[in-house]
Scaffold this motif. Structure first.
Motif, mmCIF file in Angstrom:
data_model
loop_
_atom_site.group_PDB
_atom_site.id
_atom_site.type_symbol
_atom_site.label_atom_id
_atom_site.label_comp_id
_atom_site.label_asym_id
_atom_site.label_seq_id
_atom_site.Cartn_x
_atom_site.Cartn_y
_atom_site.Cartn_z
ATOM 1 N N SER A 428 8.227 3.851 2.019
ATOM 2 C CA SER A 428 7.365 4.829 1.335
ATOM 3 C C SER A 428 7.524 6.224 1.925
ATOM 4 C CB SER A 428 5.903 4.402 1.412
ATOM 5 O OG SER A 428 5.440 4.410 2.746
ATOM 6 N N VAL A 433 7.707 4.053 -3.866
ATOM 7 C CA VAL A 433 6.351 3.490 -3.933
ATOM 8 C C VAL A 433 6.463 1.976 -4.090
ATOM 9 C CG1 VAL A 433 4.139 3.517 -5.143
ATOM 10 C CG2 VAL A 433 5.493 5.611 -4.964
ATOM 11 N N LYS A 437 2.494 0.832 -0.194
ATOM 12 C CA LYS A 437 2.142 2.209 -0.542
ATOM 13 C C LYS A 437 1.210 2.236 -1.743
ATOM 14 C CE LYS A 437 2.337 6.701 -0.536
ATOM 15 N NZ LYS A 437 1.646 7.473 0.511
#
Length: 481
Positions: A428, A433, A437
């Protein structure tokens, strides 16, 4: 009070630096100036306009300010835990934060502004102009909420970062097309390589955040802040840090006249898990993709390294050994930064590809040692017997040594894959992502880690337990063979 209890209390007081006259406040010095930064003259102290605002509040309450370092994204949770009385480090005033905490009156007005490269200044002035373009910002901020809304409205691509430095460096490097952040952050990072569009996208406010139960202390803090606005103390602080503008004067007048109305950016916090399931599912799929592809690279490179160390000549063995020791001896996080940012001047790798390479090349060193140990665990007598029968070294590896080594290596390989699955959370930091995260974003939005944390743990278990069971099944089958 017993001697043991007294000793523990004294040690805790010494560790925290707390006294009955102390106002403990939390902030993140990693955010840097002008908010909070380590003092260059004395790294044990902090400075910044938020530092001076906190000191002003402490003096107004008849206390001494004591700074507590905390990660910016954890300030809300830490203040509710009682780690400190008030959080101040560019904390944005949002409806969700007001619902979860006792929030002070706004003490600073900021504007969300777009930064673009000079050649794009004429065509990208607003979010609506950035359809299909990558726009960077800090995660879990008002700017990120604006980008998420613009993703649906205008079709732009939000890119979340954990700091406010790399969005601008990636803008200059061409990895993103624009950056949306607070105007004082944009000014601090200003460079001839990008320009700041004059028209703000939105306006927001910084506030102090206290625990929900500390409404009486919040009211006292409000009285101090209003008095500091009235007598010019805050204006002097802002001018010293070169963040004063006409907007602050207008804000002070509205606060003093009690006509301050929160402008709602973002929405109320969803009360059901279902609202987050799609994003968590996508993040889990990214985690699985990262893990499987990275492990594939690790296995291939690891086999090459192990073969080089067992069968190679002196130079080949030495080079393979250097690779293994250097990679195992340096942090994976550092390797991620080097591959993604350090090599940007040579090759600009996409974030997902950089993450896969970093994880794969890192775990290749560990896999190499597993395979080398497994190969060397095969009894020398069996190898000599195969040579006596006229087998070549390739045939010995394929028919005798390799199958047995695979049995020895299977269990540690499975352990490594589960470890890689969890280590994928580190990516992250280069804007990928993945599951952890996305869970952190979820937790920040709802103001608690209990439900998001449990949900994240269940997803990780659902991904890792079947792999462990499959490995044990293979072990049992081969043991019976």
């Amino acid at each position: 009070m017993t001697p043991v209890t007294l000793t523990v209390a004294v040690l805790l007081a010494l560790q925290s630096g707390a006294t009955p006259q102390t106002l403990r406040w939390g902030g993140d010095a990693e955010g840097g100036a002008p908010f909070v930064e380590a003092d260059p003259a004395d790294a044990s102290r902090v400075r910044g306009f938020d530092v001076e605002v906190a000191e002003t509040i402490a003096r107004g309450l008849g206390r001494r300010a004591h700074f507590v370092q905390v990660q910016w994204s954890a300030i809300d949770q830490s203040v509710e835990r009682g780690d400190f009385a008030i959080g101040m480090s560019g904390m944005e005033d949002t409806p969700a934060r007001r619902a979860r905490h006792a929030v002070t009156v706004p003490y600073f007005e900021f504007r969300e502004v777009l930064a673009v490269r000079p050649e794009d200044a004429g065509r990208w002035r607003r979010l609506a102009d950035l359809k299909g373009r990558r726009v960077a910002t800090l995660g879990a901020t008002m700017a990120y909420d604006l980008l998420l809304a613009a993703k649906d409205s205008f079709g732009l691509i939000p890119i979340s970062y954990d700091d406010d430095v790399h969005p601008y460096t990636d803008l200059v490097a061409g990895r993103v097309d624009a950056v949306l952040l607070d105007h004082i952050i944009a000014r601090r990072r200003s460079s001839p390589s990008f320009i700041i569009q004059p028209e703000p996208v939105a306006t927001g406010y910084y506030v102090g955040v206290l625990a929900k139960a500390d409404s009486l202390l919040r009211d006292s803090v409000n009285a101090v802040l209003v008095a500091a606005m009235r007598d010019g103390t805050l204006e002097q602080v802002y001018r010293r840090w070169e963040v004063w503008d006409d907007g602050q004067g207008d804000l002070f007048r509205r606060v003093q006249a009690s006509t301050m109305v929160l402008e709602g950016h973002g929405s109320a916090v969803p009360l059901h898990i279902g609202a987050y399931v799609p994003s968590l599912t996508r993040a889990a799929l990214i985690t699985l993709l990262l893990s499987f592809v990275s492990m594939g690279i690790a296995v291939i490179v690891g086999l090459m390294l192990a073969t080089a160390r067992v069968y190679g000549g002196a130079l080949t063995r030495a080079l393979a050994t250097v690779y293994v020791e250097v990679v195992r001896g340096t942090p994976l996080l550092l390797q991620l930064f080097v591959i993604y940012y350090g090599l940007a001047g040579v090759v600009r790798l996409p974030a997902l590809l950089a993450a896969v390479l970093a994880l794969g090349l890192n775990y290749a060193a560990y896999e190499a040692e597993i395979y080398r140990g497994a190969l060397e665990a095969v009894a020398a007598a069996q190898l000599e017997a195969a040579r006596t029968l006229g087998f070549s070294e390739t045939q010995i590896l394929r028919l005798v040594r390799g199958p047995q080594a695979l049995r020895y290596a299977l269990a540690p390989m499975t352990n490594d894959f589960v470890a890689l699955l969890k280590d994928s959370s580190l990516v992250s930091v280069i804007t990928v992502v993945e599951l952890t995260k996305q869970t952190a974003i979820y937790a920040t939005n709802v103001g608690s880690w209990i439900v998001p944390g449990l949900l994240c743990a269940l997803v990780y278990l659902a991904m890792s337990l079947p792999l462990a069971r499959l490995a044990r099944r293979f072990e049992r089958r081969w043991s019976a063979a």
